[in-house]
Design a protein around this motif. Structure first.
Motif, PDB file in Angstrom:
ATOM      1  N   VAL A   1       0.788  -1.327  -0.036  1.00 27.80           N
ATOM      2  CA  VAL A   1      -0.164   0.098  -0.028  1.00 27.80           C
ATOM      3  C   VAL A   1       0.952   1.263  -0.050  1.00 27.80           C
ATOM      4  O   VAL A   1       1.978   1.271   0.519  1.00 27.80           O
ATOM      5  N   PRO A   2       0.244   2.229  -0.564  1.00 30.20           N
ATOM      6  CA  PRO A   2       1.226   3.616  -0.565  1.00 30.20           C
ATOM      7  C   PRO A   2       1.029   4.448   0.526  1.00 30.20           C
ATOM      8  O   PRO A   2      -0.315   4.535   0.986  1.00 30.20           O
ATOM      9  N   ASN A   3       1.894   4.689   1.257  1.00 28.58           N
ATOM     10  CA  ASN A   3       1.790   5.583   2.302  1.00 28.58           C
ATOM     11  C   ASN A   3       1.303   6.890   2.030  1.00 28.58           C
ATOM     12  O   ASN A   3       0.650   7.629   2.865  1.00 28.58           O
ATOM     13  N   SER A   4       1.339   7.353   0.939  1.00 28.98           N
ATOM     14  CA  SER A   4       0.866   8.587   0.410  1.00 28.98           C
ATOM     15  C   SER A   4      -0.346   8.975   0.689  1.00 28.98           C
ATOM     16  O   SER A   4      -0.595  10.132   1.253  1.00 28.98           O
ATOM     17  N   VAL A   5      -1.358   7.958   0.883  1.00 31.32           N
ATOM     18  CA  VAL A   5      -2.581   8.205   1.270  1.00 31.32           C
ATOM     19  C   VAL A   5      -2.848   8.562   2.765  1.00 31.32           C
ATOM     20  O   VAL A   5      -3.808   8.574   3.087  1.00 31.32           O
ATOM     21  N   PHE A   6      -1.867   8.028   3.703  1.00 29.97           N
ATOM     22  CA  PHE A   6      -1.956   8.194   4.945  1.00 29.97           C
ATOM     23  C   PHE A   6      -1.398   9.752   5.552  1.00 29.97           C
ATOM     24  O   PHE A   6      -1.302  10.156   6.599  1.00 29.97           O
ATOM     25  N   TYR A   7      -1.086  10.638   4.289  1.00 30.77           N
ATOM     26  CA  TYR A   7      -0.452  12.021   4.722  1.00 30.77           C
ATOM     27  C   TYR A   7      -1.745  12.975   4.195  1.00 30.77           C
ATOM     28  O   TYR A   7      -2.328  12.756   3.211  1.00 30.77           O
ATOM     29  N   ASP A   8      -1.644  14.194   5.130  1.00 30.96           N
ATOM     30  CA  ASP A   8      -2.489  15.200   4.374  1.00 30.96           C
ATOM     31  C   ASP A   8      -1.555  15.973   3.788  1.00 30.96           C
ATOM     32  O   ASP A   8      -2.164  16.488   2.500  1.00 30.96           O
ATOM     33  N   HIS A   9      -0.235  16.245   3.845  1.00 32.90           N
ATOM     34  CA  HIS A   9       0.595  16.991   3.094  1.00 32.90           C
ATOM     35  C   HIS A   9       0.844  16.149   1.909  1.00 32.90           C
ATOM     36  O   HIS A   9       1.275  15.009   1.917  1.00 32.90           O
ATOM     37  N   PRO A  10       0.516  17.049   0.631  1.00 33.12           N
ATOM     38  CA  PRO A  10       0.452  16.227  -0.737  1.00 33.12           C
ATOM     39  C   PRO A  10       1.707  15.480  -1.046  1.00 33.12           C
ATOM     40  O   PRO A  10       1.662  14.305  -1.698  1.00 33.12           O
ATOM     41  N   THR A  11       2.925  16.114  -0.696  1.00 32.75           N
ATOM     42  CA  THR A  11       4.020  15.481  -1.119  1.00 32.75           C
ATOM     43  C   THR A  11       5.025  14.697   0.010  1.00 32.75           C
ATOM     44  O   THR A  11       5.832  14.179  -0.401  1.00 32.75           O
ATOM     45  N   ALA A  12       4.415  14.770   1.172  1.00 38.54           N
ATOM     46  CA  ALA A  12       5.161  14.237   2.405  1.00 38.54           C
ATOM     47  C   ALA A  12       5.624  12.644   2.168  1.00 38.54           C
ATOM     48  O   ALA A  12       6.853  12.339   2.109  1.00 38.54           O
ATOM     49  N   GLY A  13       4.684  12.026   1.493  1.00 38.33           N
ATOM     50  CA  GLY A  13       4.945  10.541   1.533  1.00 38.33           C
ATOM     51  C   GLY A  13       4.840   9.839   0.061  1.00 38.33           C
ATOM     52  O   GLY A  13       4.530   8.790   0.055  1.00 38.33           O
ATOM     53  N   ARG A  14       5.008  10.804  -0.858  1.00 40.64           N
ATOM     54  CA  ARG A  14       4.870  10.503  -2.204  1.00 40.64           C
ATOM     55  C   ARG A  14       5.699   9.203  -2.732  1.00 40.64           C
ATOM     56  O   ARG A  14       4.921   8.542  -3.479  1.00 40.64           O
ATOM     57  N   THR A  15       6.687   9.111  -2.303  1.00 39.69           N
ATOM     58  CA  THR A  15       7.192   7.599  -2.680  1.00 39.69           C
ATOM     59  C   THR A  15       7.519   6.557  -1.590  1.00 39.69           C
ATOM     60  O   THR A  15       8.359   5.815  -1.717  1.00 39.69           O
ATOM     61  N   GLN A  16       6.549   6.748  -0.598  1.00 38.98           N
ATOM     62  CA  GLN A  16       6.623   5.778   0.427  1.00 38.98           C
ATOM     63  C   GLN A  16       5.832   4.579   0.126  1.00 38.98           C
ATOM     64  O   GLN A  16       4.535   4.876  -0.214  1.00 38.98           O
ATOM     65  N   VAL A  17       6.031   3.273   0.265  1.00 37.74           N
ATOM     66  CA  VAL A  17       5.244   2.212   0.088  1.00 37.74           C
ATOM     67  C   VAL A  17       5.456   1.157   1.248  1.00 37.74           C
ATOM     68  O   VAL A  17       6.662   1.043   1.877  1.00 37.74           O
TER      69      VAL A  17
END
Ligand SMILES: Cc1ncc(COP(=O)(O)O)c(C=O)c1O
Length: 390
Positions: free
Chosen positions: A350-366
């Motif tokens: 799952v992409p961690n990016s969906v767990f952030y409000d900040h749109p770029t914070a977890g952009r490349t975290q899986v």
């Protein structure tokens, strides 16, 4: 029909949880599902048998008492004493819920007025945003920055405003694996006391700590009367489908959460409550073996992901590994990467990016879950290695 959207404004944009989307993808493609955090083997046979016995003996087949069956409330209280040296009155300071999920929802619905601010560290578990929203609260996200994912205590202090009502904490933390230290917890407690804040602590991974120690915030000075402590049987005993969770805290806080909870499910999981009471009383060896098993799996998957070329952030706790794909898949964001991964090599993450409000914070975290059999983890690692490192 009017043009007004059916889904109300508070929940707009929340759609389907990422877990549902990725688990459906796993089923559709036959891929190994390292997305959603559920074990692929059930918990102890004796606990399963206890549930069967309760069903057969007619215990819990009808509405159990609203706060939970007395056997389970007593077992929760004894567990808190045994592992954390904390005393809770089973009658007034313990509440059984439909998993930690309901406890979180009931706490938000009980404790927030519309417009109250709730500070939470992102990336956060996806129900937090929804529960805060349903209660009319305003979430104030503070990023746990990679690679260490430690809380920025100065930023936390600066985020407190006169509208701040509550801190929503999760340690051990899903998805980063951060375990808050005594120093961090002490600073957070001091801030809560200074600003008269309530704190809700999500401790569902309390028995999955590999580096460091789990310290319940409620044990720190000044926190006994302002903390709602939440945990669950799902993770600790590998019965995530049973949905038995609980709240411990001071009687007035538990009474407030109970008031909201009684109008959500009223009660749930009758016979399973009796089984979880037995599970909580399992000997120390159960808890130690459970942790050691997951530690070995953490190391197995971390090594496999590293071999495949992922940047791996080794977690201190939980059963998740957060990785970064920036070097492995230049230019790709985590969501695109995860949607393509099952087709590419038969693995779901799952992409961690969906767990952030900040749109770029977890952009490349899986994120990958390692609560799976060793053979499954080995096979997943091998598929990833073949796909990415040739
Ligand atoms: C941080 C966190 N809180 C709560 C839950 C939900 O717990 P339960 O299944 O007991 O509702 C999960 C499940 O993944 C979780 O990771």
């Amino acid at each position: 029909m009017s043009a007004r959207p059916l889904l109300n404004r508070r929940l707009a944009g929340m759609g389907t949880t990422i877990f549902a989307e990725m688990s459906a993808l796993a089923v559709a493609t036959g891929a190994i599902n390292l997305g959603q955090g559920f074990p692929d083997t059930d918990g102890p046979e004796s606990v399963r048998e206890a549930a069967v016995r309760a069903l057969r003996d007619g215990r819990g087949n009808q509405y159990p008492p609203g706060p939970g069956v007395p056997e389970l409330r007593t077992a929760i209280s004894e567990h808190q004493q045994r592992f954390h040296g904390l005393g809770f009155d089973p009658d007034t300071e313990v509440l059984v819920t439909a998993g930690a999920t309901e406890a979180i929802a009931a706490a938000m619905l009980a404790l927030l007025e519309p417009g109250d601010e709730v500070i939470a560290f992102e990336p956060f578990y996806d129900s937090y945003a929804a529960c805060i929203a349903m209660a009319g609260g305003v979430r104030v996200p503070l990023t746990l920055p990679a690679p260490a994912f430690r809380p920025d205590l100065d930023a936390l202090r600066a985020a407190v405003t006169p509208r701040t009502r509550l801190l929503l904490l999760n340690s051990p933390h899903n998805p980063t694996g951060t375990v808050l230290t005594r120093e961090e917890l002490t600073a957070i407690a001091a801030l809560a006391v200074e600003h008269d804040l309530l704190v809700v602590t999500d401790e569902v991974y309390e028995h999955l700590v590999f580096d460091g120690t789990h310290i319940p915030l409620i044990s720190l000075p000044g926190m006994r009367d302002r903390t709602v402590s939440i945990s669950s049987a799902g993770k600790t005993f590998s019965f995530t489908g049973w949905k038995v969770g609980w709240v411990t805290g001071a009687a007035p806080l538990v009474a407030a959460v109970r008031t909201a909870k009684q109008f959500l499910t009223y009660v749930a999981s009758g016979p399973f409550q009796y089984a979880v009471a037995e599970a909580l009383a399992l000997p120390d060896t159960y808890y130690a073996d459970f942790r050691d098993d997951l530690l070995a799996k953490r190391d197995l998957l971390a090594a496999g992901l590293t071999d495949a070329g992922f940047q791996v952030y080794v977690p201190q706790g939980t059963y998740f590994i957060t990785t970064d794909i920036a070097e492995l898949a230049p230019g790709l964001d985590a969501l695109t990467f995860c949607r393509a991964l099952p087709e590419r090599c038969g693995v779901v993450a799952v992409p961690n990016s969906v767990f952030y409000d900040h749109p770029t914070a977890g952009r490349t975290q899986v994120r990958f879950a390692f609560c799976k059999r060793e053979t499954v983890l080995t096979e997943a690692a091998s598929r990833l290695r073949k796909a990415f490192s040739g």
